[in-house]
Design an enzyme around this catalytic site. Structure first.
Site, PDB file in Angstrom:
ATOM      1  N   CYS A 123      38.392  37.356  35.843  1.00  0.00           N
ATOM      2  CA  CYS A 123      37.490  38.455  35.447  1.00  0.00           C
ATOM      3  C   CYS A 123      37.752  39.934  34.235  1.00  0.00           C
ATOM      4  O   CYS A 123      36.624  40.323  33.762  1.00  0.00           O
ATOM      5  CB  CYS A 123      36.542  39.361  36.707  1.00  0.00           C
ATOM      6  SG  CYS A 123      37.843  40.644  37.682  1.00  0.00           S
ATOM      7  N   ASP A 128      39.202  42.114  35.338  1.00  0.00           N
ATOM      8  CA  ASP A 128      39.348  43.878  35.206  1.00  0.00           C
ATOM      9  C   ASP A 128      41.438  44.305  35.530  1.00  0.00           C
ATOM     10  O   ASP A 128      41.573  43.533  35.628  1.00  0.00           O
ATOM     11  CB  ASP A 128      38.626  43.765  36.743  1.00  0.00           C
ATOM     12  CG  ASP A 128      37.290  43.793  36.923  1.00  0.00           C
ATOM     13  OD1 ASP A 128      36.839  43.667  36.100  1.00  0.00           O
ATOM     14  OD2 ASP A 128      37.082  43.191  37.915  1.00  0.00           O
ATOM     15  N   CYS A 176      36.401  45.277  40.249  1.00  0.00           N
ATOM     16  CA  CYS A 176      34.717  45.174  42.288  1.00  0.00           C
ATOM     17  C   CYS A 176      35.350  45.920  43.421  1.00  0.00           C
ATOM     18  O   CYS A 176      36.019  46.393  43.017  1.00  0.00           O
ATOM     19  CB  CYS A 176      34.809  43.684  42.377  1.00  0.00           C
ATOM     20  SG  CYS A 176      36.101  43.296  43.193  1.00  0.00           S
ATOM     21  N   CYS A 201      40.940  36.925  43.272  1.00  0.00           N
ATOM     22  CA  CYS A 201      39.951  37.997  42.850  1.00  0.00           C
ATOM     23  C   CYS A 201      40.346  39.505  42.619  1.00  0.00           C
ATOM     24  O   CYS A 201      41.054  40.331  41.572  1.00  0.00           O
ATOM     25  CB  CYS A 201      38.712  37.511  43.136  1.00  0.00           C
ATOM     26  SG  CYS A 201      37.700  39.407  42.904  1.00  0.00           S
TER      27      CYS A 201
HETATM   28 FE1  FES Z   1      37.472  41.739  38.731  1.00  0.00          FE
HETATM   29 FE2  FES Z   1      36.737  41.058  41.656  1.00  0.00          FE
HETATM   30  S1  FES Z   1      35.573  41.402  40.373  1.00  0.00           S
HETATM   31  S2  FES Z   1      38.666  42.383  40.433  1.00  0.00           S
END
Ligand code: FES
Length: 123
Positions: free
Chosen positions: A33, A35, A58, A102
């Site tokens: 993602c 992140d 998230c 994730c």
């Molecule tokens: Fe990116 Fe969970 S969607 S860490």
């Protein structure tokens, strides 16, 4: 879909925020993602005197980061290196399978910080 503990740590994250004068900063990115997660550590007498995090991800990523700071605080560096992704997920009463990969980078971030700290000590 999330356990009460995950929701609790998501809504009331422990030890959140950048640490001034951290001894080392672990950094992990989630390739899926995009992140990012930072884990800050302060070390005293080979123990984690303080641990904090910043997570741009998230809710489950916030919860796992928060939990890893709690698990790691006060531990020796060796003990903290033994904290696994599973330990973090277990401490949160589990993560939904889809979120397991994730979000659960917090242990990796902690280990990265400790490795960087040890590298620095060698120099
Ligand atoms: Fe990116 Fe969970 S969607 S860490």
């Amino acid at each position: 879909m999330y356990s009460d503990k995950v929701m609790d740590h998501f809504k009331n994250p422990r030890n959140m925020g950048e640490m001034e004068n951290a001894d080392a900063v672990g950094e992990v990115g989630n390739p899926v993602c995009g992140d990012l997660m930072y884990i800050y550590i302060k070390v005293k007498d080979d123990k984690l005197d303080d641990v904090s995090f910043q997570t741009f991800g998230c809710g489950a990523a916030v919860a796992t980061s928060s939990m890893v700071t709690e698990l790691a605080k006060g531990k020796t560096l060796d003990e903290a290196m033994n904290i696994t992704r599973k330990d973090v997920a277990d401490a949160l009463d589990g993560l939904p399978p889809i979120k397991l990969h994730c979000s659960n980078l917090a242990a990796d971030g902690l280990h990265d910080a400790i490795n960087k700290y040890r590298e620095k000590q060698k120099q």
